[in-house]
Each structure stands twice: as C-alpha cells, then as structure tokens.
Write an enzyme that holds these catalytic residues in place. Structure first.
Site, PDB file in Angstrom:
ATOM      1  N   SER A   1       7.285 -44.094  23.575  1.00 54.02           N
ATOM      2  CA  SER A   1       7.865 -44.552  24.848  1.00 54.02           C
ATOM      3  C   SER A   1       7.062 -44.118  26.068  1.00 54.02           C
ATOM      4  O   SER A   1       7.637 -43.792  27.097  1.00 54.02           O
ATOM      5  CB  SER A   1       9.336 -44.117  24.959  1.00 54.02           C
ATOM      6  OG  SER A   1      10.105 -44.713  23.928  1.00 54.02           O
TER       7      SER A   1
ATOM      8  N   GLU B   1       3.384 -38.176  17.570  1.00 57.83           N
ATOM      9  CA  GLU B   1       4.376 -39.197  17.892  1.00 57.83           C
ATOM     10  C   GLU B   1       5.732 -38.803  17.303  1.00 57.83           C
ATOM     11  O   GLU B   1       5.994 -39.070  16.122  1.00 57.83           O
ATOM     12  CB  GLU B   1       3.949 -40.548  17.307  1.00 57.83           C
ATOM     13  CG  GLU B   1       2.656 -41.072  17.872  1.00 57.83           C
ATOM     14  CD  GLU B   1       2.608 -42.595  17.847  1.00 57.83           C
ATOM     15  OE1 GLU B   1       2.386 -43.187  18.895  1.00 57.83           O
ATOM     16  OE2 GLU B   1       2.832 -43.173  16.778  1.00 57.83           O
TER      17      GLU B   1
HETATM   18  P1  PGA Z   1       6.263 -47.086  21.798  1.00 54.03           P
HETATM   19  O1  PGA Z   1       5.426 -46.979  20.430  1.00 54.03           O
HETATM   20  O2  PGA Z   1       5.298 -46.794  22.909  1.00 54.03           O
HETATM   21  O3  PGA Z   1       6.768 -48.509  21.828  1.00 54.03           O
HETATM   22  O4  PGA Z   1       7.357 -46.081  21.716  1.00 54.03           O
HETATM   23  C1  PGA Z   1       4.451 -45.980  20.256  1.00 54.03           C
HETATM   24  C2  PGA Z   1       3.853 -46.075  18.874  1.00 54.03           C
HETATM   25  O5  PGA Z   1       4.582 -46.378  17.921  1.00 54.03           O
HETATM   26  O6  PGA Z   1       2.642 -45.848  18.683  1.00 54.03           O
END
Ligand code: PGA
Length: 249
Positions: free
Chosen positions: A213, A167
């Site tokens: 995202s 991530e």
């Molecule tokens: P997001 O978060 O999809 O809202 O970017 C992903 C996460 O933090 O696991």
C-alpha cells in the site's frame, strides 16, 4: 550510498496496448528524476511491448516470476535465459501472492534466485509476515526463517546482486500501509540478519525495499527511514501519474 529502487509490480493487470500507453506517459514524467533505479514489472506476455517502449530510457523492465530450470517439459513456465534473451533485466521472486496461491516456498525462492543470477537477472526477493503472525508477535521469527532458508544459503557474491523487498502481507492491497516505524523496525531486523550472515559491507550495501500500500501520500515518511531504500508498488504503479510521483517524491 544505496541508490533507491522504485519498482512497479503490475500483477495481472494491463494489456499490451495499455502497457505501451502507460510507458509513453511515464517516460517524460521521470526523465529528470534524482538518481534511482526505476523498474516496471508487467505480466510475461507484455514484457516485449514494455521493453520496446522503454528502450533507451532510464526505465528497466522486470518479470514477476520465473522457473529455476533453463528448459524442459514444464508446461506454462518461463526460464531465466528466456527472460534475458528479450532484454528483461529484473525479476520479482517469492512474492506473497505466489507463496499463498502458487505453492512458492523458501526452497523454491532460493532456486529461483540462483537461476536468475546465473542468467544475469537482478532479483527482488520478497519476504514478509502475515497478519496472524504479526499479531502473535512472530514477525521476526518469520522474517528470520524466510531469510535463513531462502536467502542465507547464497554465496556472498550472489547475495551482493539481490535486492530484498519487505512486504508485510497484511499491508498488500489493503490500503493499510505499515507505519514508517513498523517498516523501519523490520528493515533494521533484516539488515542485522544480513550482517550476521554476510558481514558489515554486504549489510550496508543491500537495498531493502518496502512494499504494501505504498502511495504518493505515504512514500515520504517511508523513504525518510534510513533502512528503507525504495519501494515495491502494486496498485499505485498502475497509473502513470501516481507512479511518477512516487519516483519523483
Ligand atoms: P500494493 O501491492 O502496493 O497494491 O499493496 C504491493 C505488492 O504486492 O508488491
């Protein structure tokens, strides 16, 4: 073949009634999905409601954190055996928000993975670089050191039971998803780190999820990358239609 994992990280969202209403809508929408593991991770207090609503369906429930000791004077903490005792099956460990706001380190990540595995939980272990680290061309250094300190000390048998989530912090909640090429390069790097420490078979078997995202309109490009084995989804997991379309893409 690695079975993809689609996991929703709700962060600090939804009440207990909202949790039940979400699952009642999601369950029929994903009943016919291709082979994949489907996981929803609500806040601690809503785990019993989620587990009850998802019983006898293909949806499994996870926590967003845990503490590494089984019990004791640790006000506000929740242990792995407490989670398994209510039917929780997964746990997210080392999310960047926990690293950023709650003092999580690679060392605590390692302790939490071991505690989770001892109790029979399936850990999704998060790694990822911050924007300034990417801009300084330090992505592989950061991922390599998070892997070396937080994951590599595991025994091979322990490692075989975890999933990793890549991530990039700059892509979380920002709408700026990594391009499939950027994500694929990081996943490829992580898989080569796994190969170096745990060998070919472990590297071929480990599910590496992408997070940051992920949305219905970008999941296809991400999942088409051979090293991307699923997604850890924040914002787009809060709406049943949108999460179902990620699962069914
Ligand atoms: P997001 O978060 O999809 O809202 O970017 C992903 C996460 O933090 O696991």
């Amino acid at each position: 073949m690695r079975t993809p994992v689609l996991a929703g990280n709700w962060k600090m969202h939804k009440t207990a009634p909202e949790t039940i209403a979400f699952l009642e809508r999601l369950i029929p929408m994903v009943a016919g999905a291709a082979p994949r593991e489907i996981v929803i991770c609500p806040p601690f207090v809503n785990l019993p409601a989620a587990i009850g609503a998802a019983r006898a369906t293909r949806i499994e429930i996870g926590a967003q954190n845990l503490f590494w000791l089984k019990e004791g004077a640790y006000t506000g903490e929740v242990s792995a055996p407490m989670l398994t005792s209510i039917g929780c099956q997964w746990v997210i460990i080392g999310h960047s928000e926990r690293r950023q706001y709650f003092g999580e380190t690679d060392e605590t990540v390692l302790k939490k993975i071991i505690a989770a595995l001892e109790a029979g939980l399936k850990p999704i272990v998060c790694v990822g670089e911050r924007l300034e680290e990417r801009e300084a061309n330090a992505t592989e250094i950061v991922l390599g050191s998070q892997f070396a300190s937080g994951i590599a000390p595991l025994e091979p048998g322990q490692f075989s039971k975890i999933c990793i989530a890549y991530e990039p912090v700059w892509a979380i909640g920002t709408g700026k998803t990594a391009t499939p090429e950027i994500a694929a390069a990081a996943h490829h790097f992580l898989r080569s780190e796994i190969r170096g420490r745990f060998g070919d078979e472990a590297a071929a078997a480990c599910r590496i999820l992408y997070g940051g995202s992920v949305k219905p309109d970008n999941i296809g490009g991400l999942m088409a990358q051979p090293d991307i084995d699923g997604a850890l989804v924040g914002g787009a997991s809060l709406d049943p239609e949108s999460f179902a379309s990620l699962v069914n893409h």
